[in-house]
Design a protein around this motif. Sequence first.
Motif, PDB file in Angstrom:
ATOM      1  N   ARG A  59     -21.067  20.792  -3.253  1.00 55.51           N
ATOM      2  CA  ARG A  59     -22.008  20.002  -2.557  1.00 55.51           C
ATOM      3  C   ARG A  59     -22.827  18.835  -2.957  1.00 55.51           C
ATOM      4  O   ARG A  59     -22.975  18.071  -2.822  1.00 55.51           O
ATOM      5  N   GLN A  60     -22.865  18.720  -4.608  1.00 55.71           N
ATOM      6  CA  GLN A  60     -22.301  17.499  -4.958  1.00 55.71           C
ATOM      7  C   GLN A  60     -21.914  16.079  -4.869  1.00 55.71           C
ATOM      8  O   GLN A  60     -22.275  15.178  -4.556  1.00 55.71           O
ATOM      9  N   ASN A  61     -20.454  16.510  -4.883  1.00 61.72           N
ATOM     10  CA  ASN A  61     -19.603  15.870  -4.050  1.00 61.72           C
ATOM     11  C   ASN A  61     -19.439  14.890  -2.721  1.00 61.72           C
ATOM     12  O   ASN A  61     -19.224  14.326  -2.572  1.00 61.72           O
ATOM     13  N   ILE A  62     -20.679  15.896  -1.992  1.00 58.24           N
ATOM     14  CA  ILE A  62     -21.114  15.917  -0.664  1.00 58.24           C
ATOM     15  C   ILE A  62     -21.397  15.156  -0.412  1.00 58.24           C
ATOM     16  O   ILE A  62     -21.330  13.659  -0.170  1.00 58.24           O
ATOM     17  N   ILE A  63     -22.986  15.345  -1.467  1.00 57.33           N
ATOM     18  CA  ILE A  63     -23.884  13.927  -1.553  1.00 57.33           C
ATOM     19  C   ILE A  63     -23.498  12.856  -2.222  1.00 57.33           C
ATOM     20  O   ILE A  63     -23.799  11.991  -1.614  1.00 57.33           O
ATOM     21  N   ALA A  64     -22.673  13.091  -2.907  1.00 55.65           N
ATOM     22  CA  ALA A  64     -21.882  11.375  -3.526  1.00 55.65           C
ATOM     23  C   ALA A  64     -21.362  10.664  -3.022  1.00 55.65           C
ATOM     24  O   ALA A  64     -22.082   9.800  -2.706  1.00 55.65           O
ATOM     25  N   LYS A  65     -20.431  11.592  -2.130  1.00 55.64           N
ATOM     26  CA  LYS A  65     -19.666  10.700  -0.678  1.00 55.64           C
ATOM     27  C   LYS A  65     -20.424   9.924   0.386  1.00 55.64           C
ATOM     28  O   LYS A  65     -20.011   9.283   0.535  1.00 55.64           O
ATOM     29  N   THR A  66     -21.272  11.060   0.805  1.00 53.50           N
ATOM     30  CA  THR A  66     -21.985  10.407   1.630  1.00 53.50           C
ATOM     31  C   THR A  66     -23.686   9.898   1.296  1.00 53.50           C
ATOM     32  O   THR A  66     -23.982   8.599   2.445  1.00 53.50           O
ATOM     33  N   GLN A  67     -23.720   9.536   0.221  1.00 54.67           N
ATOM     34  CA  GLN A  67     -24.759   8.827  -0.429  1.00 54.67           C
ATOM     35  C   GLN A  67     -26.295   9.162   0.276  1.00 54.67           C
ATOM     36  O   GLN A  67     -26.640   8.656  -0.058  1.00 54.67           O
ATOM     37  N   ALA A  68     -26.209  10.643   0.737  1.00 60.24           N
ATOM     38  CA  ALA A  68     -27.372  11.189   1.389  1.00 60.24           C
ATOM     39  C   ALA A  68     -28.611  11.311  -0.020  1.00 60.24           C
ATOM     40  O   ALA A  68     -28.007  12.074  -0.963  1.00 60.24           O
ATOM     41  N   LYS A  69     -29.256  11.437   0.239  1.00 61.37           N
ATOM     42  CA  LYS A  69     -30.593  11.097  -1.134  1.00 61.37           C
ATOM     43  C   LYS A  69     -31.555  12.804  -1.037  1.00 61.37           C
ATOM     44  O   LYS A  69     -31.938  12.905  -2.022  1.00 61.37           O
ATOM     45  N   LEU A  74     -28.310  14.949   4.122  1.00 62.64           N
ATOM     46  CA  LEU A  74     -27.430  15.453   4.860  1.00 62.64           C
ATOM     47  C   LEU A  74     -26.992  15.503   5.724  1.00 62.64           C
ATOM     48  O   LEU A  74     -25.938  15.542   6.764  1.00 62.64           O
ATOM     49  N   ILE A  75     -28.112  16.402   5.867  1.00 64.67           N
ATOM     50  CA  ILE A  75     -28.522  17.403   7.414  1.00 64.67           C
ATOM     51  C   ILE A  75     -27.941  16.318   9.371  1.00 64.67           C
ATOM     52  O   ILE A  75     -27.033  15.956  10.256  1.00 64.67           O
ATOM     53  N   LYS A  76     -28.855  15.319   8.403  1.00 65.02           N
ATOM     54  CA  LYS A  76     -29.191  14.223   9.195  1.00 65.02           C
ATOM     55  C   LYS A  76     -27.560  13.564   9.804  1.00 65.02           C
ATOM     56  O   LYS A  76     -27.281  13.225  10.829  1.00 65.02           O
ATOM     57  N   LEU A  77     -26.967  12.725   8.574  1.00 65.76           N
ATOM     58  CA  LEU A  77     -25.830  12.562   9.026  1.00 65.76           C
ATOM     59  C   LEU A  77     -25.072  13.007   9.728  1.00 65.76           C
ATOM     60  O   LEU A  77     -24.320  12.600  10.193  1.00 65.76           O
ATOM     61  N   ALA A  78     -24.902  14.467   8.713  1.00 63.51           N
ATOM     62  CA  ALA A  78     -23.695  15.349   9.819  1.00 63.51           C
ATOM     63  C   ALA A  78     -24.022  15.904  11.612  1.00 63.51           C
ATOM     64  O   ALA A  78     -22.576  15.090  12.191  1.00 63.51           O
ATOM     65  N   VAL A  79     -24.978  15.585  11.400  1.00 53.96           N
ATOM     66  CA  VAL A  79     -25.164  15.353  13.172  1.00 53.96           C
ATOM     67  C   VAL A  79     -25.265  14.328  13.988  1.00 53.96           C
ATOM     68  O   VAL A  79     -24.057  14.048  14.910  1.00 53.96           O
ATOM     69  N   SER A  80     -25.246  13.502  13.206  1.00 50.41           N
ATOM     70  CA  SER A  80     -24.826  11.782  14.024  1.00 50.41           C
ATOM     71  C   SER A  80     -24.238  11.493  13.841  1.00 50.41           C
ATOM     72  O   SER A  80     -23.126  10.827  14.727  1.00 50.41           O
ATOM     73  N   ARG A  81     -22.902  12.243  13.019  1.00 52.09           N
ATOM     74  CA  ARG A  81     -21.326  11.618  13.043  1.00 52.09           C
ATOM     75  C   ARG A  81     -20.955  12.974  13.737  1.00 52.09           C
ATOM     76  O   ARG A  81     -19.712  13.257  14.189  1.00 52.09           O
ATOM     77  N   GLY A  82     -21.814  14.034  14.317  1.00 48.07           N
ATOM     78  CA  GLY A  82     -20.888  14.760  14.905  1.00 48.07           C
ATOM     79  C   GLY A  82     -20.200  16.253  14.385  1.00 48.07           C
ATOM     80  O   GLY A  82     -19.786  16.575  15.039  1.00 48.07           O
ATOM     81  N   LEU A  83     -20.407  16.574  13.017  1.00 48.30           N
ATOM     82  CA  LEU A  83     -19.864  16.795  12.218  1.00 48.30           C
ATOM     83  C   LEU A  83     -20.391  18.215  12.220  1.00 48.30           C
ATOM     84  O   LEU A  83     -18.996  19.771  12.439  1.00 48.30           O
TER      85      LEU A  83
END
Length: 85
Positions: A59-69, A74-83
């Motif tokens: 979870r920490q790595n995902i947050i760091a890689k995506t730079q989600a606050k 993070l979920i908004k970013l994942a939805v927008s990218r179709g993940l």
Amino acid sequence: LSRAVAQSSSVDGDEPGGHGGTDLTARELEVLKLIAEGLTNGEISDKLFTSKRTIETHRQNIIAKTQAKNTAALIKLAVSRGLIS
């Protein structure tokens, strides 16, 4: 496991509007999907047969890689990218 996870082991972070260099692993994408389903770290660890601490690290790595606050961003970013859908 979603098709996005099965078809790609990484996410291109250089998409328009992206955060650059996300490169999520297949396991991180799997954890991301479970986070989006509302599972806790403990529930995810039980489902993936790993420790809670390992999930916390993913979870920490995902947050760091995506730079989600936060998780919502993070979920908004994942939805927008179709993940996740």
